[in-house]
Write a protein that holds these residues in place. Structure first.
Motif, PDB file in Angstrom:
ATOM      1  N   ARG A 204       0.994  -1.067   0.093  1.00 31.11           N
ATOM      2  CA  ARG A 204      -0.159   0.042  -0.176  1.00 31.11           C
ATOM      3  C   ARG A 204       0.828   1.340   0.291  1.00 31.11           C
ATOM      4  NH1 ARG A 204      -5.062  -2.121  -2.287  1.00 31.11           N
ATOM      5  NH2 ARG A 204      -5.351   0.063  -0.935  1.00 31.11           N
ATOM      6  N   GLU A 205       2.157   1.137  -0.822  1.00 30.12           N
ATOM      7  CA  GLU A 205       3.094   2.029  -0.430  1.00 30.12           C
ATOM      8  C   GLU A 205       2.070   3.396  -1.382  1.00 30.12           C
ATOM      9  OE1 GLU A 205       5.708  -0.156  -1.360  1.00 30.12           O
ATOM     10  OE2 GLU A 205       6.278   0.248  -2.305  1.00 30.12           O
ATOM     11  N   ALA A 206       2.079   4.636  -0.787  1.00 32.08           N
ATOM     12  CA  ALA A 206       1.908   5.849  -1.978  1.00 32.08           C
ATOM     13  C   ALA A 206       2.250   5.897  -3.242  1.00 32.08           C
ATOM     14  CB  ALA A 206       1.653   6.990  -0.555  1.00 32.08           C
ATOM     15  N   GLN A 207       3.846   6.307  -2.874  1.00 31.45           N
ATOM     16  CA  GLN A 207       4.531   6.408  -3.487  1.00 31.45           C
ATOM     17  C   GLN A 207       4.522   4.987  -4.731  1.00 31.45           C
ATOM     18  OE1 GLN A 207       6.674   8.629  -1.798  1.00 31.45           O
ATOM     19  NE2 GLN A 207       7.402  10.464  -3.425  1.00 31.45           N
ATOM     20  N   ARG A 208       4.074   4.502  -6.103  1.00 24.46           N
ATOM     21  CA  ARG A 208       4.485   3.432  -6.179  1.00 24.46           C
ATOM     22  C   ARG A 208       4.981   3.313  -7.737  1.00 24.46           C
ATOM     23  NH1 ARG A 208       0.260   0.599  -3.889  1.00 24.46           N
ATOM     24  NH2 ARG A 208       0.026  -1.036  -4.551  1.00 24.46           N
ATOM     25  N   TYR A 209       5.969   2.170  -7.268  1.00 27.95           N
ATOM     26  CA  TYR A 209       6.639   1.600  -8.862  1.00 27.95           C
ATOM     27  C   TYR A 209       6.046   0.362  -9.102  1.00 27.95           C
ATOM     28  CZ  TYR A 209      10.363   1.084 -11.950  1.00 27.95           C
ATOM     29  OH  TYR A 209      10.711   1.175 -13.619  1.00 27.95           O
TER      30      TYR A 209
ATOM     31  N   ASN B  24       6.420  11.520   3.159  1.00 24.42           N
ATOM     32  CA  ASN B  24       5.029  10.545   2.202  1.00 24.42           C
ATOM     33  C   ASN B  24       4.251   9.681   2.569  1.00 24.42           C
ATOM     34  OD1 ASN B  24       4.692  13.213   1.305  1.00 24.42           O
ATOM     35  ND2 ASN B  24       5.849  12.476  -0.846  1.00 24.42           N
ATOM     36  N   GLU B  25       5.130   8.643   3.029  1.00 19.97           N
ATOM     37  CA  GLU B  25       4.820   7.241   3.510  1.00 19.97           C
ATOM     38  C   GLU B  25       3.417   7.419   4.929  1.00 19.97           C
ATOM     39  OE1 GLU B  25       3.549   4.898   1.507  1.00 19.97           O
ATOM     40  OE2 GLU B  25       5.253   5.542  -0.754  1.00 19.97           O
ATOM     41  N   THR B  26       4.810   8.196   5.549  1.00 20.38           N
ATOM     42  CA  THR B  26       4.346   8.203   7.140  1.00 20.38           C
ATOM     43  C   THR B  26       2.942   8.737   7.335  1.00 20.38           C
ATOM     44  OG1 THR B  26       5.761  10.034   7.685  1.00 20.38           O
ATOM     45  CG2 THR B  26       6.624   7.853   8.458  1.00 20.38           C
ATOM     46  N   LYS B  27       2.262   9.205   6.448  1.00 15.26           N
ATOM     47  CA  LYS B  27       1.503  10.362   6.600  1.00 15.26           C
ATOM     48  C   LYS B  27       0.489   8.660   6.489  1.00 15.26           C
ATOM     49  CE  LYS B  27       1.751  14.043   3.522  1.00 15.26           C
ATOM     50  NZ  LYS B  27       1.600  14.558   2.847  1.00 15.26           N
ATOM     51  N   ARG B  28       0.104   7.616   5.603  1.00 13.25           N
ATOM     52  CA  ARG B  28      -1.009   6.520   5.903  1.00 13.25           C
ATOM     53  C   ARG B  28      -1.880   7.531   4.974  1.00 13.25           C
ATOM     54  NH1 ARG B  28      -0.199   2.418   6.163  1.00 13.25           N
ATOM     55  NH2 ARG B  28       2.415   1.382   6.095  1.00 13.25           N
ATOM     56  N   ARG B  29      -2.110   7.845   4.379  1.00 20.67           N
ATOM     57  CA  ARG B  29      -3.275   8.309   3.705  1.00 20.67           C
ATOM     58  C   ARG B  29      -3.871   7.068   2.637  1.00 20.67           C
ATOM     59  NH1 ARG B  29      -2.344  14.866   1.347  1.00 20.67           N
ATOM     60  NH2 ARG B  29      -2.358  15.180   3.545  1.00 20.67           N
ATOM     61  N   PRO B  30      -4.991   7.336   2.613  1.00 21.84           N
ATOM     62  CA  PRO B  30      -5.734   6.560   1.427  1.00 21.84           C
ATOM     63  C   PRO B  30      -4.638   6.647   0.187  1.00 21.84           C
ATOM     64  CG  PRO B  30      -7.771   7.765   3.030  1.00 21.84           C
ATOM     65  CD  PRO B  30      -6.059   7.592   2.956  1.00 21.84           C
ATOM     66  N   LEU B  31      -4.779   5.448  -0.688  1.00 23.07           N
ATOM     67  CA  LEU B  31      -4.336   5.471  -1.732  1.00 23.07           C
ATOM     68  C   LEU B  31      -5.467   6.589  -3.092  1.00 23.07           C
ATOM     69  CD1 LEU B  31      -2.664   2.453  -2.845  1.00 23.07           C
ATOM     70  CD2 LEU B  31      -1.631   4.816  -1.831  1.00 23.07           C
TER      71      LEU B  31
ATOM     72  N   ALA C 145      11.959   7.765 -13.295  1.00 15.46           N
ATOM     73  CA  ALA C 145      13.014   7.557 -12.692  1.00 15.46           C
ATOM     74  C   ALA C 145      13.731   7.056 -11.698  1.00 15.46           C
ATOM     75  CB  ALA C 145      13.666   7.853 -13.911  1.00 15.46           C
ATOM     76  N   ILE C 146      13.217   8.200 -11.024  1.00 24.84           N
ATOM     77  CA  ILE C 146      12.960   8.443  -9.778  1.00 24.84           C
ATOM     78  C   ILE C 146      13.064   8.159  -8.925  1.00 24.84           C
ATOM     79  CG2 ILE C 146      13.802  10.443  -7.922  1.00 24.84           C
ATOM     80  CD1 ILE C 146      14.437  12.439  -9.764  1.00 24.84           C
ATOM     81  N   GLU C 147      11.698   7.873  -8.828  1.00 18.49           N
ATOM     82  CA  GLU C 147      10.425   6.996  -8.064  1.00 18.49           C
ATOM     83  C   GLU C 147      11.024   5.558  -7.782  1.00 18.49           C
ATOM     84  OE1 GLU C 147       7.397   8.557  -7.090  1.00 18.49           O
ATOM     85  OE2 GLU C 147       7.926   6.882  -5.918  1.00 18.49           O
ATOM     86  N   GLY C 148      11.488   4.618  -9.354  1.00 16.85           N
ATOM     87  CA  GLY C 148      11.623   3.680  -9.794  1.00 16.85           C
ATOM     88  C   GLY C 148      13.345   3.092  -8.363  1.00 16.85           C
ATOM     89  N   ILE C 149      13.961   4.471  -8.929  1.00 16.27           N
ATOM     90  CA  ILE C 149      15.491   4.088  -8.249  1.00 16.27           C
ATOM     91  C   ILE C 149      15.112   4.096  -6.909  1.00 16.27           C
ATOM     92  CG2 ILE C 149      17.733   5.128  -7.315  1.00 16.27           C
ATOM     93  CD1 ILE C 149      18.162   4.954 -10.937  1.00 16.27           C
ATOM     94  N   THR C 150      14.673   5.653  -5.478  1.00 17.46           N
ATOM     95  CA  THR C 150      14.960   5.179  -4.707  1.00 17.46           C
ATOM     96  C   THR C 150      13.603   4.933  -3.844  1.00 17.46           C
ATOM     97  OG1 THR C 150      13.166   7.233  -4.895  1.00 17.46           O
ATOM     98  CG2 THR C 150      15.663   7.568  -4.994  1.00 17.46           C
ATOM     99  N   SER C 151      12.990   3.909  -4.874  1.00 17.50           N
ATOM    100  CA  SER C 151      12.139   3.368  -4.168  1.00 17.50           C
ATOM    101  C   SER C 151      12.061   1.891  -4.324  1.00 17.50           C
ATOM    102  CB  SER C 151      10.353   3.598  -4.657  1.00 17.50           C
ATOM    103  OG  SER C 151      10.630   2.827  -6.054  1.00 17.50           O
TER     104      SER C 151
END
Ligand code: UDP
Ligand code: MG
Length: 311
Positions: free
Chosen positions: A173-178, A293-300, A216-222
């Protein structure tokens, strides 16, 4: 009889939906061993996409839709679709007919043989500029170097997923999804099918270079903390050189006495170290931003309506 969900994320696709629907129906008509659900996820389209989907739904009981409350991007649209899919397997397919529906029977065949994730790999990238091809291939090579899990090159989101894979993906359930990386990460039995990716049937691509760089940054960092490791290694290396240089300076001072020379070398070192420090801070910042961003735990996402019912 097994039920298959065809999951179609759609954002401003009014020009292709009818074409997609008729081509899809042609393919599905030949597959009598299965029930089908055609699930559209309307990702906050600003054109007539939702109206077209609603018309299709009225005429065809196979069609359902999830209407998201705004545009969330394809990654979120896909997880929304997986959440609402009811099939024993899900086929994710783009709305723009770049993924040929004619591949679905073959995917189903492999699924029957026991594969959980049958993905379509591009043999060629028709209708894409050389710059996009080059940047894509550089990115894959880089990402593969950094991560330990194999990432599939030239593979999009066009694939058949068994219920097991769907349930696994629903737990991420991560908010920033790759999502491309997630397909690899969950594992299970994978099978590849080669195909030629067609150019878009109509309409505009929603990707541009800033967005691709973001992905791309998303892919690498996540998927890897390798950049953090890189910055600590760089720091260690520079410290060693600095130490050696310090010894040289001390020796020189003892041997030849003090002189006021050395302005250029001083400047170079200060600027160089300043640059490295900012770079490292930036890398750390990327990760902290993601943690934030992830610690906010918002619904996606929020759903406006599902098959006409307000949610
Ligand atoms: N899409 C979406 N939300 C967005 C952008 C795109 O649901 O914010 C959908 C789009 O309707 C299409 C798929 O994602 O079905 C792929 O988009 P696109 O064709 O623009 O990407 P490309 O094929 O150029 O990578
Ligand atoms: Mg496309």
């Amino acid at each position: 009889m097994k039920k298959i969900t065809i999951l179609i994320p759609a954002y401003n696709e009014e020009e292709v939906l009818d074409k997609l629907y008729s081509r899809l129906k042609q393919v599905l008509a030949k597959l009598n061993d299965y029930h089908f659900e055609i699930l559209f996820v309307n990702d906050g389209s600003k054109d007539r996409t939702l109206d077209i989907i609603k018309t299709l739904q009225k005429e065809d009981t196979m069609v359902s839709y999830v209407d998201l409350s705004r545009n969330y991007g394809k990654e979120i649209a896909m997880i929304a679709g997986l959440d609402y899919a009811t099939g024993d397997a899900v086929v994710i397919i783009d709305a723009d007919l770049q993924d040929p529906p004619e591949l679905i029977p073959q995917m189903l065949q492999y699924w029957k043989e026991g594969y959980d994730d049958v993905y379509a790999k591009r043999r060629s990238r028709l209708g894409e500029t050389w710059l996009k091809k080059l940047s894509a291939s550089t990115f894959y090579t880089m990402l593969q170097k950094f991560t330990k899990i194999p990432i599939q090159e030239n593979t999009g989101d066009f694939r058949l997923l068994d219920r097991r894979c769907v349930e696994a993906l629903k737990q991420l359930r991560e908010a920033q999804r790759y999502t491309k990386g997630m397909f690899s990460w969950i594992g299970y039995n994978k099978k590849e099918i080669l195909f030629d990716r067609d150019p878009r049937a109509a309409g505009q691509t929603k990707w541009n270079y800033p967005k691709l760089l973001d992905l791309a940054i998303e892919g690498i960092t996540s998927f890897t903390t390798a950049p953090l490791r890189f910055s600590s290694l760089l720091g260690a290396l520079i410290s060693i050189f600095a130490f050696i240089y310090m010894l040289i300076i001390i020796m020189k001072t003892i041997a030849y006495g003090e002189s006021v020379q050395g302005y250029p070398s001083l400047m170079v070192i200060i600027l160089f170290l300043g640059g490295i420090q900012l770079l490292s801070l930036g890398i750390i910042g990327e990760y902290i931003g993601r943690i934030f961003n992830e610690t906010k735990r918002r619904p996606l996402y929020f759903v406006d309506e599902y098959n006409g019912k307000r949610v």
